[in-house]
Write an enzyme that holds these catalytic residues in place. Structure first.
Site, PDB file in Angstrom:
ATOM      1  N   ASN A  96       0.666  -1.273   0.007  1.00 19.76           N
ATOM      2  CA  ASN A  96       0.097   0.050  -0.029  1.00 19.76           C
ATOM      3  C   ASN A  96       1.028   1.198  -0.098  1.00 19.76           C
ATOM      4  OD1 ASN A  96       0.533  -0.567   2.430  1.00 19.76           O
ATOM      5  ND2 ASN A  96      -0.952   0.240   3.560  1.00 19.76           N
ATOM      6  N   GLU A 135       8.760   2.858  14.339  1.00 18.13           N
ATOM      7  CA  GLU A 135       9.569   3.116  13.384  1.00 18.13           C
ATOM      8  C   GLU A 135       9.627   4.570  13.068  1.00 18.13           C
ATOM      9  OE1 GLU A 135       8.072   0.943   9.778  1.00 18.13           O
ATOM     10  OE2 GLU A 135       9.730  -0.433  10.161  1.00 18.13           O
ATOM     11  N   CYS A 194      -2.982   1.873   6.837  1.00 20.87           N
ATOM     12  CA  CYS A 194      -3.145   1.134   8.267  1.00 20.87           C
ATOM     13  C   CYS A 194      -3.730   2.221   9.257  1.00 20.87           C
ATOM     14  CB  CYS A 194      -1.721   0.576   8.649  1.00 20.87           C
ATOM     15  SG  CYS A 194      -0.626   2.036   8.477  1.00 20.87           S
ATOM     16  N   GLU A 199       4.801  -3.700  12.034  1.00 23.35           N
ATOM     17  CA  GLU A 199       3.939  -2.392  11.918  1.00 23.35           C
ATOM     18  C   GLU A 199       2.600  -3.117  11.274  1.00 23.35           C
ATOM     19  OE1 GLU A 199       3.899   0.034  13.117  1.00 23.35           O
ATOM     20  OE2 GLU A 199       6.201   0.569  13.576  1.00 23.35           O
TER      21      GLU A 199
HETATM   22  P1  NAP Z   1      -0.026  -8.994   4.289  1.00 24.72           P
HETATM   23  O1  NAP Z   1      -0.643 -10.058   3.360  1.00 24.72           O
HETATM   24  O2  NAP Z   1       0.254  -9.318   5.481  1.00 24.72           O
HETATM   25  O3  NAP Z   1       1.563  -8.835   3.454  1.00 24.72           O
HETATM   26  C1  NAP Z   1       2.550  -8.092   3.606  1.00 24.72           C
HETATM   27  C2  NAP Z   1       3.854  -8.553   3.380  1.00 24.72           C
HETATM   28  O4  NAP Z   1       4.077  -9.753   3.960  1.00 24.72           O
HETATM   29  C3  NAP Z   1       3.954  -8.769   1.963  1.00 24.72           C
HETATM   30  O5  NAP Z   1       5.122  -8.526   1.473  1.00 24.72           O
HETATM   31  C4  NAP Z   1       3.451 -10.346   1.512  1.00 24.72           C
HETATM   32  O6  NAP Z   1       3.906 -10.662   0.792  1.00 24.72           O
HETATM   33  C5  NAP Z   1       4.188 -10.841   3.054  1.00 24.72           C
HETATM   34  N1  NAP Z   1       3.769 -12.176   3.579  1.00 24.72           N
HETATM   35  C6  NAP Z   1       2.417 -12.670   3.459  1.00 24.72           C
HETATM   36  N2  NAP Z   1       2.256 -13.862   3.780  1.00 24.72           N
HETATM   37  C7  NAP Z   1       3.781 -14.193   4.329  1.00 24.72           C
HETATM   38  C8  NAP Z   1       4.377 -15.394   4.933  1.00 24.72           C
HETATM   39  N3  NAP Z   1       3.646 -16.202   5.078  1.00 24.72           N
HETATM   40  N4  NAP Z   1       5.691 -15.127   4.869  1.00 24.72           N
HETATM   41  C9  NAP Z   1       6.387 -14.213   4.609  1.00 24.72           C
HETATM   42  N5  NAP Z   1       6.019 -13.122   4.106  1.00 24.72           N
HETATM   43  C10 NAP Z   1       4.602 -13.170   4.125  1.00 24.72           C
HETATM   44  O7  NAP Z   1      -0.636  -7.643   4.133  1.00 24.72           O
HETATM   45  P2  NAP Z   1      -1.005  -6.671   3.096  1.00 24.72           P
HETATM   46  O8  NAP Z   1      -2.125  -6.831   2.530  1.00 24.72           O
HETATM   47  O9  NAP Z   1       0.232  -6.530   2.040  1.00 24.72           O
HETATM   48  O10 NAP Z   1      -0.905  -4.958   3.523  1.00 24.72           O
HETATM   49  C11 NAP Z   1      -2.063  -4.621   4.256  1.00 24.72           C
HETATM   50  C12 NAP Z   1      -1.873  -4.712   5.657  1.00 24.72           C
HETATM   51  O11 NAP Z   1      -0.790  -3.989   6.131  1.00 24.72           O
HETATM   52  C13 NAP Z   1      -2.969  -4.140   6.320  1.00 24.72           C
HETATM   53  O12 NAP Z   1      -3.525  -4.877   7.596  1.00 24.72           O
HETATM   54  C14 NAP Z   1      -2.381  -2.567   6.872  1.00 24.72           C
HETATM   55  O13 NAP Z   1      -3.029  -2.168   8.194  1.00 24.72           O
HETATM   56  C15 NAP Z   1      -1.255  -3.081   7.286  1.00 24.72           C
HETATM   57  N6  NAP Z   1      -0.204  -2.020   7.342  1.00 24.72           N
HETATM   58  C16 NAP Z   1       0.560  -1.512   8.480  1.00 24.72           C
HETATM   59  C17 NAP Z   1       1.299  -0.319   8.375  1.00 24.72           C
HETATM   60  C18 NAP Z   1       1.763   0.061   9.826  1.00 24.72           C
HETATM   61  O14 NAP Z   1       2.907   0.797   9.748  1.00 24.72           O
HETATM   62  N7  NAP Z   1       1.366  -0.349  10.698  1.00 24.72           N
HETATM   63  C19 NAP Z   1       1.490   0.085   7.125  1.00 24.72           C
HETATM   64  C20 NAP Z   1       1.036  -0.331   6.062  1.00 24.72           C
HETATM   65  C21 NAP Z   1       0.140  -1.331   5.988  1.00 24.72           C
HETATM   66  P3  NAP Z   1       2.954 -11.207  -0.749  1.00 24.72           P
HETATM   67  O15 NAP Z   1       2.536  -9.612  -1.082  1.00 24.72           O
HETATM   68  O16 NAP Z   1       3.763 -11.921  -1.692  1.00 24.72           O
HETATM   69  O17 NAP Z   1       1.890 -11.983  -0.148  1.00 24.72           O
END
Ligand code: NAP
Length: 473
Positions: A143, A454, A276, A242
């Site tokens: 994102n 962070e 997020c 995060e």
């Molecule tokens: P996600 O599905 O958890 O993916 C995040 C990262 O983790 C991606 O690079 C993903 O790879 C990887 N990943 C997924 N499953 C994995 C596994 N089993 N082993 C290793 N890596 C794995 O989250 P998203 O949909 O990309 O992002 C949205 C979420 O991020 C939301 O919940 C949002 O709130 C949160 N977010 C939080 C912050 C913060 O600073 N708190 C900032 C931005 C976003 P793939 O893409 O290949 O699946």
């Protein structure tokens, strides 16, 4: 992929899709466990020499990377808009925000200080120093494809750590562009490595279990974060996460509802709600609901959806079909339980939008705690309005979530602002402020929203070990 200073292909490739029209932008290497192992080993081999550089040398390279980011701002922003969908203007803003981490941590590298501690023994001296933790594994989401990289790699490099980056499957092109930029800035070979992949599981397993990885830093969903943090902790690696959020946005009794509605519109629909820190429940004092909803709906109605490259577009596509389905599910559920739909509510298909993943910016009224949207992170363009009567009730409802990332308060009463600020169980709170973020400010969540911070001094601490020397003299 970039491993030990060499750009590599893989046997397989995967396509990067433009979410605005479903077209294929490019194919990138589909890495696996063996690539991840080699990347970790390269980072490990590069670590001693990088850790030995002076803070001034590392700062100079980070400052060069900062200058290159600004120089390549338009190109980076365009890549991000193409693979992620956000309007070009928002992408450009993100490049600037991402670059800030490089300059801020370049300066902060020079302030990694230790301390001397008086001893109870006359013949003893204590010295505590800070040293880089070692190899860092960084996993980033789609994102905010550029700033999530610099928010991790800038402090890691400033501290003297080396790193392996695994970006999200949806946004590897921005990560590739950033790796080229680090190379051009003079980051030595092996200090940063990149593994792109379509299946994150094998790569994730290496990054959380390999004995040479000392620290895992993750940004993404709570479910994946908990799983990865569990694995990394079992292998005694340092972890920071995060994760997801469910931000409350409180419009208190004395607030200006028009001003608050403007803020809510700007914040809620930023990045098509895929942030997020996006407000997920907008609590409005019952006496202010009418003007608040009228202003919000009028402003939302004027938003133009489309490709982020088009002039005047303020709302881009969602990331994929699953995200579209989630919007429909949350709206249908809310409707069936009595919510009103003041505007939007459906997928957008006219004018070629059916080729992309567009959902109409939506305002739901009379949302109640039994609805899905009240509990589940929406991550999309739906503003959910929940009326309330008293300040204590609003605070209790705001805290009634497992998440604890961001919260927002609108009030003109300073005492009320302090009371509410102190009572909310969230890591980042905007008081009449819709952008409480900066490279210089600690960003992170409580409860299921994460571990660690962070940005700021705290963001550098995450990459440092403390070593104590006791000297008998
Ligand atoms: P996600 O599905 O958890 O993916 C995040 C990262 O983790 C991606 O690079 C993903 O790879 C990887 N990943 C997924 N499953 C994995 C596994 N089993 N082993 C290793 N890596 C794995 O989250 P998203 O949909 O990309 O992002 C949205 C979420 O991020 C939301 O919940 C949002 O709130 C949160 N977010 C939080 C912050 C913060 O600073 N708190 C900032 C931005 C976003 P793939 O893409 O290949 O699946």
């Amino acid at each position: 992929m970039l491993i030990d200073g060499a750009w590599e292909k893989a046997d397989q490739q995967f396509d990067v899709i433009n979410p605005a029209d479903g077209s294929v932008l490019e194919a990138v290497p589909d890495g696996g466990a063996d690539h991840a192992v080699r990347a970790v080993e390269a980072a490990h081999a590069a670590f001693p020499a990088w850790a030995e550089t002076t803070a001034y040398e590392r700062a100079a390279i980070l400052m060069k990377a900062h200058a290159l980011m600004l120089e390549r701002r338009d190109e980076l922003a365009r890549t991000m808009t193409l693979e992620q969908g956000k309007p070009l203007r928002a992408a450009t803003t993100e490049v600037r925000y991402g670059a800030d981490f490089l300059s801020w941590f370049a300066e902060e590298a020079k302030r990694i200080e230790g301390r001397t501690i008086p001893s109870a023994r006359r013949d003893q001296r204590f010295l505590a120093v800070r040293q880089p933790v070692g190899v860092v594994a960084a996993i980033t989401p789609w994102n905010y494809p550029v700033s999530m990289i610099t928010r991790k790699l800038a402090p890691a490099l400033a501290a003297g750590c080396t790193a392996v980056l695994k970006p999200a499957e949806a946004t590897p092109l921005t990560a590739i562009a950033m790796m080229r930029l680090f190379e051009d800035a003079g980051v030595p070979k092996g200090v940063v490595n990149l593994v792109t992949c379509s299946d994150p599981v094998p790569v994730g397993k290496v990054l959380t279990t390999h004995s040479k990885v000392r620290k895992v830093t993750f940004t993404g969903s709570t479910a994946v974060g908990k799983m990865l943090a569990g694995k990394a902790a079992a292998n005694m690696k340092r972890v920071s996460c995060e994760l997801g959020g469910h931000a409350p946005f409180l419009v208190l009794e004395d607030a200006d509802p028009v001003h608050a509605a403007k803020g809510a519109q700007l914040l809620k629909f930023l990045n098509t709600g895929q942030a997020c820190i996006s407000p997920n429940r907008i609590f409005v004092h019952r006496s202010k609901v009418e003007p608040f909803v009228a202003t919000l709906t009028e402003r939302v109605g004027r938003m133009k959806a489309g490709s982020g490259l088009e002039e005047g577009v303020s709302i881009g596509p969602l990331v994929n079909q699953a995200a579209l389905d989630k919007m429909s599910r949350q709206v249908d559920d809310a409707r069936s339980l009595g919510a009103g739909v003041a505007c939007g509510g459906d997928r957008l298909t006219d004018g070629g939008l059916d080729r992309g993943f567009f959902f109409a910016p939506t305002v739901l009224t009379d949302v109640t705690p039994d609805m899905l949207i009240y509990r589940e992170e929406t991550f999309g363009p739906i503003a959910a309005i929940v009326p309330f009567e008293g300040e204590q009730e609003a605070i209790a409802m705001a805290n009634d979530t497992n998440y604890g990332l961001a919260a927002y308060i609108y009030t003109r009463d300073i005492a009320r602002a302090f009371r509410t600020f102190e009572a909310l169980e969230f890591g980042i709170i905007g008081i009449n402020d819709i952008n409480p973020t900066s490279a210089a400010a600690p960003f992170g969540g409580m409860k299921d929203s994460g571990l660690g911070r962070e940005g700021a001094h705290e963001g550098l601490d995450e990459y440092l070990e403390t070593k104590l020397g006791g000297f008998a003299i």
